[in-house]
Design an enzyme around this catalytic site. Structure first.
Site, PDB file in Angstrom:
ATOM      1  CE  LYS A 187      -3.790  -2.336   0.225  1.00 12.53           C
ATOM      2  NZ  LYS A 187      -4.892  -2.209  -0.747  1.00 12.53           N
ATOM      3  CD  GLU A 245      -9.855  -2.464  -4.290  1.00 12.55           C
ATOM      4  OE1 GLU A 245      -8.802  -3.052  -4.583  1.00 12.55           O
ATOM      5  OE2 GLU A 245     -10.110  -2.088  -3.143  1.00 12.55           O
ATOM      6  CG  ASP A 255     -15.047  -7.065  -5.831  1.00 16.90           C
ATOM      7  OD1 ASP A 255     -14.151  -6.738  -5.048  1.00 16.90           O
ATOM      8  OD2 ASP A 255     -16.129  -7.546  -5.456  1.00 16.90           O
TER       9      ASP A 255
END
Lengths: 437, 437
Positions: A219, A302, A325
């Site tokens: 991240k 996503e 997703d």
């Protein structure tokens, strides 16, 4: 045998993952991984289980939306639904009153996913097959009959979809055998959440390398200097030959994304994921164009809310990796449309997973994609996050950093009754204890 | 004086408009015009009223979402909110857990609109001014401080926004005087809903012409031959010099839209509204390009879910009329961003109205747009639909087919207590009677 749906029950299930910063990123600092969990019951005793993933507060709103959709499901038989699945999909997504609060986006579409995931699970169970195998054994015509082509025919017609599936019939059996033997390649996001300490990150990298992982995602996006430090650390840990991906979770504006990621180019990330708003197709296209000379590609999906958005991302060359997703798109039906469009545009699919149950569900879709659509493993891998699998009756199985094809009938979407019971929000024991602290 | 917000109440209010086919179109055959209606109360007795518009089923989901947001509002003071309105907007739209079920789209964004509309109403009442006048009297810097520029700086920076507002200071007073005298030009959608008979349509056109209306919108998209017949009828009724617009409410795919509308070109519609999915920026761009040689332009926006989408519609030349909505975008804050972007891209704004309360609210925004942003009436008009105004304490006033600027303090968003009471769903008298039939 006819399976008439006589009941739909939905539960707000939450796991207090924020306590340990699991899942933390630049935009979601304290997620409590959660689900609107759906159980449909039939008059012959068979049940279907489905869910959509959420991150805590707001799950009750999705539960409310599932309850609003229940009336469109209860009373129908499974056979009636699958004999015109396209029509049933449209019934749920195009209700003349409820479509106003979407259409096909946000809360109402997450609820649609939860409900349809349960229907697909029921179907696979009725056939005694894992969902991926149900799809693999299906006639291409029947696959196509599950897809609502509304709003995407300028990119993919029904005939084109059929042609893609027919063409991929060749070699299907070998690819199925290969998957059963080797599994589908995965990458891990478990090592480098935003909130983890360096010590934790190092330890997790070491463990992952020992377990055979070669592809790692971290991240970024909160602080540039910190990102540089952490990128350097993880690149040192994994070495020059393993793959690194970075994920900003929508943190930047367009210009900011280009400037920030350029500073991280020395660490050779394969992709930057979600550099900006999930709605910004043209922004992603501009970022893709600017970063291409640096060898960095763009991944997103996503939070791409439906097939119309994916269509445009593909048309505009705004992504180089399609991250489907299982719980944000309208279940298997809409994911089929996106897999086929991605194939037509020759963009690899690398599914989003993690959260609660996303690994369990999406592995079925990517197995189908390889066996029946793409026939290609180049630059393809499925996300894996090592959390909360213990709450499922058929948890995802990883071997040598690959997803091993599920064998139990269904969509791997059933949770343990005890887990549901104790994590119900707010009345489950876990929450009673936490909320009374 | 400090206005501390001590309570937020929300009600599911529905009007059974489907009984008479008011509001019917190609995608919404039986709308029951509804609202999630919000009342915020302060410790000094002043209240703020806000709403978001819905069309029946699903309103309870939006109500649930408003309740989820209430905790972010109650306990704050009006002064605290407006001293950093950008921050407060982001607090509501970027909650680390709730943004997952949006972000800034669908149910959660409709709820955000309802809550913020009530805050703006409260602010205007606290200042003793109608909302449009509050905005007009505001310093450009303060206007800009209400806008969240996240994700739009590649199209409009804060400095550019400020420059636009500064430039439009010239002539402001004259334009305000002009509006108070003449009002803002409107068009009517009341004559030609999909479900109306020819007889009804003719009568309504005759009445509208007698009342001075010169611009008319009709619904199309269900059946081509029927559209041709009805276009011919309405063009005959209104004559060659009046303006006709057509609205398909997202009925078509891209190719279908182009083919269908081309067949209606002989009736010289100014615009085709919502030809396809509200998410399809590139589709609208293709339609715009194909229809331009026929002199037909594209209008859209009533389901364009946030400023990031509008930004791209403008960047891609995908619309030639921007139809802002007071209840789908994140209230005045996000509408300000869209008005300023539309001005930069030189595309006229023609607001969406109708429903419940949309005329009441959006008139304030378009008055501000004329006085403080666009300074232009060319090709501009605000939608008007003649339904349900009687339920508001300060209903919109039309004179000579123009909106007359509201004079009462607030955002014209307060409903009569008796109307709310009898139309509460499902416990109000109107619904008790209907549901027991």
């Amino acid at each position: 045998m006819v399976h008439k749906i006589i009941k739909l029950a939905v539960t707000d299930v939450r796991f207090p993952t924020s306590l340990e910063q699991h899942g933390s990123d630049a935009m979601h600092r304290d997620p409590d991984y959660s689900a609107a969990y759906v159980v449909i019951s039939t008059d012959v005793g068979l049940r279907g289980y489905g869910l959509t993933f959420t991150v805590g507060r707001g799950t009750e709103i999705v539960v409310c939306a599932v309850e609003a959709l229940a009336g469109l499901v209860v009373g129908k038989s499974l056979e009636e639904i699958i004999s015109d699945f396209r029509g049933f999909y449209r019934l749920l997504t195009s209700d003349g009153q409820m479509r106003w609060i979407g259409p096909e986006k946000g809360v109402i579409h997450l609820a649609t996913a939860a409900v349809l995931n349960a229907v697909w699970d029921l179907w696979a169970r009725a056939e005694g097959k894992p969902l991926w195998k149900l799809l693999v054994d299906m006639d291409p015509k029947q696959i196509v009959s599950c897809i609502d082509f509304r709003y995407i025919t300028d990119a993919l017609t029904e005939q084109e979809a059929l042609d893609i599936l027919m063409k991929a019939q060749e070699g299907k059996q070998q690819r199925e055998d290969q998957m059963l033997k080797e599994g589908y390649p995965a990458y891990t996001t478990s090592c480098a959440w935003m909130g983890y300490s360096d010590q934790q990150l190092k330890q997790l990298c070491t463990d992952a390398l020992n377990n055979g992982w070669t592809k790692f995602k971290m991240k970024v996006g909160a602080d540039l200097e910190d990102d540089i430090r952490r990128c350097r650390l993880i690149r040192q840990m994994i070495g020059p030959d393993n793959t690194l991906m970075i994920d900003a979770n929508q943190r930047w504006d367009v210009g900011e994304a280009i400037a920030w990621v350029s500073r991280l180019a020395e660490f050779r990330p394969l992709w930057i994921e979600e550099p900006t708003s999930p709605d910004d197709i043209l922004g992603h296209a501009a970022i893709s164009k600017a970063l291409a000379p640096l060898g960095i590609r763009v991944a997103t999906g996503e939070q791409c809310h439906n097939r119309v958005m994916f269509k445009q991302f593909l048309q505009a060359s705004a992504l180089q990796f399609v991250q489907i997703d299982s719980c944000r798109l309208g279940s298997v039906n809409e994911n089929l449309a996106v897999l086929l469009m991605a194939h037509k545009f020759q963009v690899p699919v690398c599914p989003h997973a993690g959260g609660v149950g996303l690994c369990e569900l999406v592995q079925h879709l990517i197995l189908f994609d390889y066996i029946c659509v793409s026939a290609d493993l180049n630059n393809r891998m499925c996300e894996y996050v090592d959390h909360l699998h213990e709450h499922f009756t058929s948890p995802a199985v990883i071997r040598n950093a690959c997803y091993m094809p599920p064998k139990d009938p269904g969509y791997s979407s059933e949770m343990l009754e005890s887990s549901v019971h104790t994590h119900q929000y707010p009345e489950g024991d876990v929450w009673k204890t936490l909320l009374n602290k």
